[in-house]
Design a protein around this motif. Structure first.
Motif, PDB file in Angstrom:
ATOM      1  N   GLU A  93       0.827  -1.211   0.000  1.00 30.02           N
ATOM      2  CA  GLU A  93       0.000   0.000   0.000  1.00 30.02           C
ATOM      3  C   GLU A  93       0.862   1.263   0.000  1.00 30.02           C
ATOM      4  O   GLU A  93       0.567   2.234  -0.714  1.00 30.02           O
ATOM      5  CB  GLU A  93      -0.925   0.002   1.219  1.00 30.02           C
ATOM      6  N   ILE A  94       1.930   1.252   0.781  1.00 29.76           N
ATOM      7  CA  ILE A  94       2.803   2.426   0.857  1.00 29.76           C
ATOM      8  C   ILE A  94       3.497   2.666  -0.475  1.00 29.76           C
ATOM      9  O   ILE A  94       3.575   3.802  -0.970  1.00 29.76           O
ATOM     10  CB  ILE A  94       3.822   2.260   1.999  1.00 29.76           C
ATOM     11  N   PHE A  95       4.004   1.595  -1.096  1.00 26.64           N
ATOM     12  CA  PHE A  95       4.668   1.769  -2.390  1.00 26.64           C
ATOM     13  C   PHE A  95       3.669   2.195  -3.472  1.00 26.64           C
ATOM     14  O   PHE A  95       4.014   2.976  -4.358  1.00 26.64           O
ATOM     15  CB  PHE A  95       5.388   0.476  -2.794  1.00 26.64           C
ATOM     16  N   ASP A  96       2.436   1.675  -3.429  1.00 30.18           N
ATOM     17  CA  ASP A  96       1.413   2.110  -4.389  1.00 30.18           C
ATOM     18  C   ASP A  96       1.129   3.607  -4.232  1.00 30.18           C
ATOM     19  O   ASP A  96       0.978   4.330  -5.227  1.00 30.18           O
ATOM     20  CB  ASP A  96       0.127   1.306  -4.188  1.00 30.18           C
ATOM     21  N   ALA A  97       1.063   4.071  -2.970  1.00 31.00           N
ATOM     22  CA  ALA A  97       0.845   5.500  -2.732  1.00 31.00           C
ATOM     23  C   ALA A  97       2.032   6.318  -3.230  1.00 31.00           C
ATOM     24  O   ALA A  97       1.862   7.402  -3.804  1.00 31.00           O
ATOM     25  CB  ALA A  97       0.613   5.745  -1.243  1.00 31.00           C
ATOM     26  N   ALA A  98       3.253   5.817  -3.025  1.00 32.73           N
ATOM     27  CA  ALA A  98       4.445   6.521  -3.510  1.00 32.73           C
ATOM     28  C   ALA A  98       4.447   6.588  -5.030  1.00 32.73           C
ATOM     29  O   ALA A  98       4.884   7.596  -5.624  1.00 32.73           O
ATOM     30  CB  ALA A  98       5.704   5.814  -3.006  1.00 32.73           C
ATOM     31  N   LEU A  99       3.951   5.529  -5.686  1.00 32.54           N
ATOM     32  CA  LEU A  99       3.876   5.522  -7.149  1.00 32.54           C
ATOM     33  C   LEU A  99       2.864   6.545  -7.649  1.00 32.54           C
ATOM     34  O   LEU A  99       3.138   7.304  -8.593  1.00 32.54           O
ATOM     35  CB  LEU A  99       3.506   4.119  -7.631  1.00 32.54           C
ATOM     36  N   ARG A 100       1.702   6.606  -6.997  1.00 32.45           N
ATOM     37  CA  ARG A 100       0.664   7.554  -7.419  1.00 32.45           C
ATOM     38  C   ARG A 100       1.121   8.996  -7.238  1.00 32.45           C
ATOM     39  O   ARG A 100       0.810   9.863  -8.063  1.00 32.45           O
ATOM     40  CB  ARG A 100      -0.632   7.317  -6.633  1.00 32.45           C
ATOM     41  N   ARG A 101       1.853   9.261  -6.157  1.00 27.06           N
ATOM     42  CA  ARG A 101       2.256  10.635  -5.857  1.00 27.06           C
ATOM     43  C   ARG A 101       3.648  10.972  -6.383  1.00 27.06           C
ATOM     44  O   ARG A 101       4.214  12.002  -6.057  1.00 27.06           O
ATOM     45  CB  ARG A 101       2.175  10.876  -4.348  1.00 27.06           C
ATOM     46  N   ARG A 102       4.222  10.046  -7.152  1.00 22.66           N
ATOM     47  CA  ARG A 102       5.508  10.281  -7.811  1.00 22.66           C
ATOM     48  C   ARG A 102       6.585  10.691  -6.814  1.00 22.66           C
ATOM     49  O   ARG A 102       7.305  11.691  -7.011  1.00 22.66           O
ATOM     50  CB  ARG A 102       5.358  11.344  -8.904  1.00 22.66           C
ATOM     51  N   SER A 103       6.685   9.951  -5.747  1.00 17.14           N
ATOM     52  CA  SER A 103       7.703  10.246  -4.733  1.00 17.14           C
ATOM     53  C   SER A 103       9.098  10.028  -5.305  1.00 17.14           C
ATOM     54  O   SER A 103       9.326   9.101  -6.090  1.00 17.14           O
ATOM     55  CB  SER A 103       7.501   9.354  -3.506  1.00 17.14           C
ATOM     56  N   THR A 104      10.005  10.892  -4.919  1.00 11.89           N
ATOM     57  CA  THR A 104      11.400  10.754  -5.324  1.00 11.89           C
ATOM     58  C   THR A 104      12.140   9.852  -4.342  1.00 11.89           C
ATOM     59  O   THR A 104      12.045  10.035  -3.132  1.00 11.89           O
ATOM     60  CB  THR A 104      12.084  12.127  -5.376  1.00 11.89           C
ATOM     61  N   PHE A 105      12.866   8.890  -4.873  1.00  9.07           N
ATOM     62  CA  PHE A 105      13.665   7.990  -4.053  1.00  9.07           C
ATOM     63  C   PHE A 105      15.118   8.445  -4.089  1.00  9.07           C
ATOM     64  O   PHE A 105      15.592   8.957  -5.111  1.00  9.07           O
ATOM     65  CB  PHE A 105      13.579   6.557  -4.585  1.00  9.07           C
TER      66      PHE A 105
END
Length: 356
Positions: free
Chosen positions: A79-91
């Motif tokens: 769920e956290i990674f899906d949210a990061a994908l939707r919000r285009r989080s920078t790694f």
């Protein structure tokens, strides 16, 4: 007592038994009292050792406690990674410190699969398939509730499973899906030493300056003249030795140091205005920062300068409805995100310039 009489000599409890035992030892004779005390001593010692070994054995068999900051539920991690994908989080990605000391580089999450994550690497990265099998450390931040100005920070270690390199395109790496995420605030920010030419403007005001009615923190036009200011005349005396999202180290000399003698005392709060050069902003990046004087370094350099450690305790952002005004916010994860991003971009620029 009659039942014990055949096991323990009554003389053991009678007055003078210590003297009799000492005399028996002196003449190298065995006495019942000495035998019993010797047996009790060694028996107690053996029992103590046995209990210690038993406790150690049980502790090794019991699973260690899971820290509260760890997320180990696979569904929650997805769920956290899906949210990061939707919000285009920078790694931010780097090789594990156990294997290399490579600096962080930026990456974008472009896919979340059942068995791994696909990251698009920074254009400055020259990927290679020899990376396969190596460990990387990754961290990212995520605002779980878009309506709240509250960030969560995550980091994890994963293994590189595949590397795809296409000519004239960004490199893609596939990393394993981690078994846990460690949820914590940033404990350290990337520090850079900005070239002197990158610091275009710098002004420092004491907190007491804003107690006047005609001076408002939310309106920079009312701030007035700073107590310490970077000008053409003072440029040689003001130097930002390093800066990060969490704070900066300021070096002052000459007139600038004398002007700040009462301003930069340990524990004092000050307000900063910085304009730093940035390739993407012709006018430079502007920062309004609330700071606390964390350290005053006693040693002086050959030019009589002194260094001050400043910690950022707040920052001002343009008001969405009235951009000429500021909205003041507390640090996110212990720092100022915009300064952290600037420091990271500057680090990459310096890194590329060195040809590394």
């Amino acid at each position: 007592m009659s039942d014990l009489g055949g096991l323990v000599p009554l003389s053991l409890f009678e007055p003078g038994w210590v003297d009799r035992m000492r005399d028996s030892i002196a003449v190298n004779q065995f006495s019942p009292e000495a035998g019993i005390l010797t047996a009790v001593f060694f028996g107690s010692f053996a029992l103590f050792v046995a209990l210690g070994l038993l406790r150690k054995s049980r502790a090794e068999k019991e699973p260690p406690g899971i820290p509260l900051t760890w997320i180990t539920d696979p569904h929650r991690i997805s769920e956290i990674f899906d949210a990061a994908l939707r919000r285009r989080s920078t790694f931010r990605v780097s090789f594990s410190r156990e294997q290399s000391s490579t600096a962080f580089t930026g990456a974008a999450l472009i896919d979340v699969a059942l068995d791994g994550l696909v990251l698009e690497m920074s254009p400055t990265v020259r990927a290679n398939r020899v990376w396969i099998g190596k460990l990387v450390e990754c961290d990212f931040r995520l605002r779980l509730d878009p309506k709240k100005e509250q960030w969560s920070f995550y980091n994890f270690i994963a293994e590189i499973k595949d590397v795809t390199v296409r000519p004239d395109e960004f490199a893609l790496i596939t990393i394993s899906l981690p078994s846990r995420l460690e949820m914590e605030q940033k404990r350290a920010f990337l520090r850079v030493q900005p070239p002197h030419r990158d610091v275009r403007e710098c002004g420092i005001w004491p907190q007491a300056h804003f107690r006047a009615e005609d001076r408002r923190l939310e309106d920079p036009s009312t701030w007035g003249h700073p107590q310490v200011e970077l000008t053409e005349a003072t440029a040689p005396d003001i130097e930002i030795q390093d800066i990060s999202g969490g704070g900066m180290r300021l070096q002052l000399r000459g007139d600038a140091l004398r002007s700040a003698s009462s301003l930069l005392e340990a524990g004092r709060r000050i307000f900063l205005f910085l304009r730093l050069a940035d390739p993407g902003e012709p006018e430079g990046m502007v920062f309004y920062l609330a700071s606390r004087v964390q350290n005053v370094y006693s040693g002086q350099d050959q030019d009589g300068g002194r260094a001050f450690g400043l910690r950022f305790v707040g920052f001002g952002e343009p008001d969405p409805e009235r951009p000429e005004l500021l909205v003041w916010r507390p640090p996110h994860g212990g720092g100022v995100p915009a300064v952290d991003e600037w420091a990271y971009r500057k680090h990459l620029e310096i890194y590329r310039a060195r040809g590394r």
